[in-house]
Design an enzyme around this catalytic site. Sequence first.
Site, PDB file in Angstrom:
ATOM      1  N   LEU A  10      70.365   6.604  34.229  1.00 44.51           N
ATOM      2  CA  LEU A  10      71.335   7.077  35.212  1.00 44.51           C
ATOM      3  C   LEU A  10      70.825   8.307  35.953  1.00 44.51           C
ATOM      4  CD1 LEU A  10      73.938   6.027  36.276  1.00 44.51           C
ATOM      5  CD2 LEU A  10      75.159   7.486  34.676  1.00 44.51           C
ATOM      6  N   TYR A  11      70.114   9.190  35.261  1.00 47.12           N
ATOM      7  CA  TYR A  11      69.502  10.337  35.920  1.00 47.12           C
ATOM      8  C   TYR A  11      68.543   9.851  37.011  1.00 47.12           C
ATOM      9  CZ  TYR A  11      66.523  14.398  36.679  1.00 47.12           C
ATOM     10  OH  TYR A  11      65.799  15.412  37.263  1.00 47.12           O
ATOM     11  N   GLN A  12      67.667   8.914  36.639  1.00 47.98           N
ATOM     12  CA  GLN A  12      66.694   8.391  37.595  1.00 47.98           C
ATOM     13  C   GLN A  12      67.379   7.690  38.765  1.00 47.98           C
ATOM     14  OE1 GLN A  12      64.459   6.302  34.374  1.00 47.98           O
ATOM     15  NE2 GLN A  12      62.729   6.866  35.667  1.00 47.98           N
ATOM     16  N   THR A  30      70.406   8.128  39.988  1.00 47.70           N
ATOM     17  CA  THR A  30      71.094   9.055  40.884  1.00 47.70           C
ATOM     18  C   THR A  30      70.094   9.823  41.745  1.00 47.70           C
ATOM     19  OG1 THR A  30      71.243  10.723  39.116  1.00 47.70           O
ATOM     20  CG2 THR A  30      73.167   9.277  39.458  1.00 47.70           C
TER      21      THR A  30
END
Length: 162
Positions: free
Chosen positions: A83-85, A87
């Site tokens: 999810l970090y990547q 976003t």
Amino acid sequence: MRAAFAKIAERHPRIDVLINNAAIYQPFLIAEATDEQILQTVGTNLTGPILCARAAIPLLARGGHIINVSSESVEMQFPHLILYQCTKAGLERFSHWLHRELEPNGVRVTTVRAGQMMDAEKTWEVEPTAAARFMKAAMAVGLNFVSARFPSTHQSPTCSAR
């Protein structure tokens, strides 16, 4: 955001630069993520910069500049940080198209793809079991956070200046 920028406009009717540099960097598996983890990550990493940009646009004079800070991890195999990547990748696409939208007004949008940020003072509040699983999975793909060494595919920070 609109209220915050309205307050800024009372003292500074024009601004030159907006820098969006905030992120939640918390490893978790999507199947195990809480609603709160998902909403906070998307809200901080993608929705936040979009709302800030929208609120700042009326204050940006010709020659103004929006700088969105992304991450080198967008192009890396980075376990437990899907999810970090995603976003950060979304922020890069947003930056690209926002540049196209604002270019006729003389406002630039730049993406800075930053590298690893190590800070001895920084605390990382991650549940210990999740942190251990993340570190183990990262080491398995060649990411060594202990020595701050990354595989040879690691590149210097890049910018996409428009």
